[in-house]
Design a protein around this motif. Sequence first.
Motif, short mmCIF file in Angstrom:
data_model
loop_
_atom_site.label_atom_id
_atom_site.label_comp_id
_atom_site.label_asym_id
_atom_site.label_seq_id
_atom_site.Cartn_x
_atom_site.Cartn_y
_atom_site.Cartn_z
N UNK A 32 1.01 -1.79 -8.23
CA UNK A 32 -0.17 -2.42 -8.61
C UNK A 32 -1.43 -1.74 -8.16
N UNK A 33 -1.83 -0.78 -9.06
CA UNK A 33 -2.91 0.04 -8.83
C UNK A 33 -4.37 -0.50 -8.32
N UNK A 34 -4.68 -1.72 -9.09
CA UNK A 34 -5.62 -2.62 -8.74
C UNK A 34 -5.68 -3.10 -7.36
N UNK A 35 -4.53 -3.79 -7.03
CA UNK A 35 -4.48 -4.39 -5.59
C UNK A 35 -3.85 -3.31 -4.39
N UNK A 36 -3.49 -2.18 -4.99
CA UNK A 36 -2.88 -1.46 -4.09
C UNK A 36 -1.70 -1.72 -3.46
N UNK A 37 -0.81 -2.48 -4.02
CA UNK A 37 0.45 -2.90 -3.52
C UNK A 37 1.74 -2.30 -4.00
N UNK A 38 2.64 -2.51 -3.27
CA UNK A 38 4.14 -1.99 -3.37
C UNK A 38 5.07 -3.15 -3.43
N UNK A 39 5.98 -3.13 -4.35
CA UNK A 39 6.79 -4.20 -4.41
C UNK A 39 8.22 -3.74 -4.75
N UNK A 40 9.34 -4.15 -4.05
CA UNK A 40 10.63 -3.66 -4.07
C UNK A 40 11.47 -4.98 -4.66
N UNK A 41 11.74 -5.21 -5.85
CA UNK A 41 11.95 -6.35 -6.52
C UNK A 41 13.42 -7.06 -5.99
N UNK A 42 14.23 -6.19 -5.34
CA UNK A 42 15.56 -6.86 -4.99
C UNK A 42 15.71 -6.80 -3.43
N UNK A 43 16.25 -8.00 -3.07
CA UNK A 43 16.45 -7.89 -1.66
C UNK A 43 17.57 -6.92 -1.28
N UNK A 44 17.32 -6.19 -0.32
CA UNK A 44 18.11 -5.12 0.09
C UNK A 44 17.69 -3.78 -0.24
N UNK A 45 16.81 -3.59 -1.01
CA UNK A 45 16.32 -2.33 -1.57
C UNK A 45 15.25 -1.83 -0.28
N UNK A 46 15.20 -0.66 -0.28
CA UNK A 46 14.63 0.02 0.70
C UNK A 46 14.06 1.38 0.18
N UNK A 47 12.69 1.94 0.73
CA UNK A 47 12.39 3.08 0.48
C UNK A 47 12.43 4.00 1.76
#
Length: 331
Positions: A153-168
Amino acid sequence: MRIFLLLFFSLSCMLVKGQARKDVTVRKTMKLMGTRFEITVVAPNEDIGYINIDEAVSEIKRIEKIISSWDETSETSLINKNAGIQPVKVCPELYNLIERAIKISEITDGAFDITYASLDKVWKFDGSMDRMPAPSEIERSISKIGFQKIVLNEKDQTVFLPEQGMRIGFGAIGKGYAADKAKELLMAKQVKAGIINASGDLTTWGTKTTGEKWLVGIANPLSKDKVFSWLPVVESSVATSGNYEKYIMFNDKKYSHIIDPRTGYPTTGINSVSIFAKYAELCDAMATAVFIMGKDSGIHMVNQIDGVEAVVVDSENKIHKSSGIVFEKNQ
């Protein structure tokens, strides 16, 4: 104040002697980001050189504090902890890095993917494996992977991984990025030349004290102690991915420790990839991507990208290169 005094003293000595002092090369090796960093600078004297290196080290530690998956307080760890729960607001620097990483994923058709950190590791390269994993195990191991799933979300500068267990994770781009930022800092401080070498991912600027170009050696596949060719790295970077140490053998076939995030299988057919480009960040990511894509697809892709070149050593120790590489053999 200390820097000013050192510079003043150095200049005073030049004036007293009536001649310019020669620059010196200062080098220091240390462990940063869990790996070996070697920082080299060209400076008026050793004291100033070590001050420059300390400043570069501080910058690398600052980057690590943001992108480390091991530091529970890092923004990257917070993103991972909140996978499937809520978006996490991050600093512009991390947001932009993730944005660039996604673009590289798109270019490489997912061969490079920072969500690889979601991989459920069914492959082990410590000598303990005595069988190939079942196809169902492999398919399950990559179920959380997919750069397309990352929600920015560019406006809020947020990052979301939608699935539990996801990782970057930034294991395939972080060292290069840190090297770039350390170089950028030193250049801003008027350090005329140097090399930031992050365990083989390196970036350079300026020239040696002799005025000669910095050179990187391409190892001879038939004799790792010998150099096949020396290539100049001028205001540029290089990164290498290889399977010399971490691999397993099944049915006389070598499987690299580098896993294709799209299939869950280790890569085959390549021993090493070296990528040359302006930024170490891009070199770092592309070296992994080409290793996974294979020599033909990888080199074809590199040939379509301005300012990027590749040298690939295949599993038969044959050397392949992109169109812009010219070897000067060192016999």
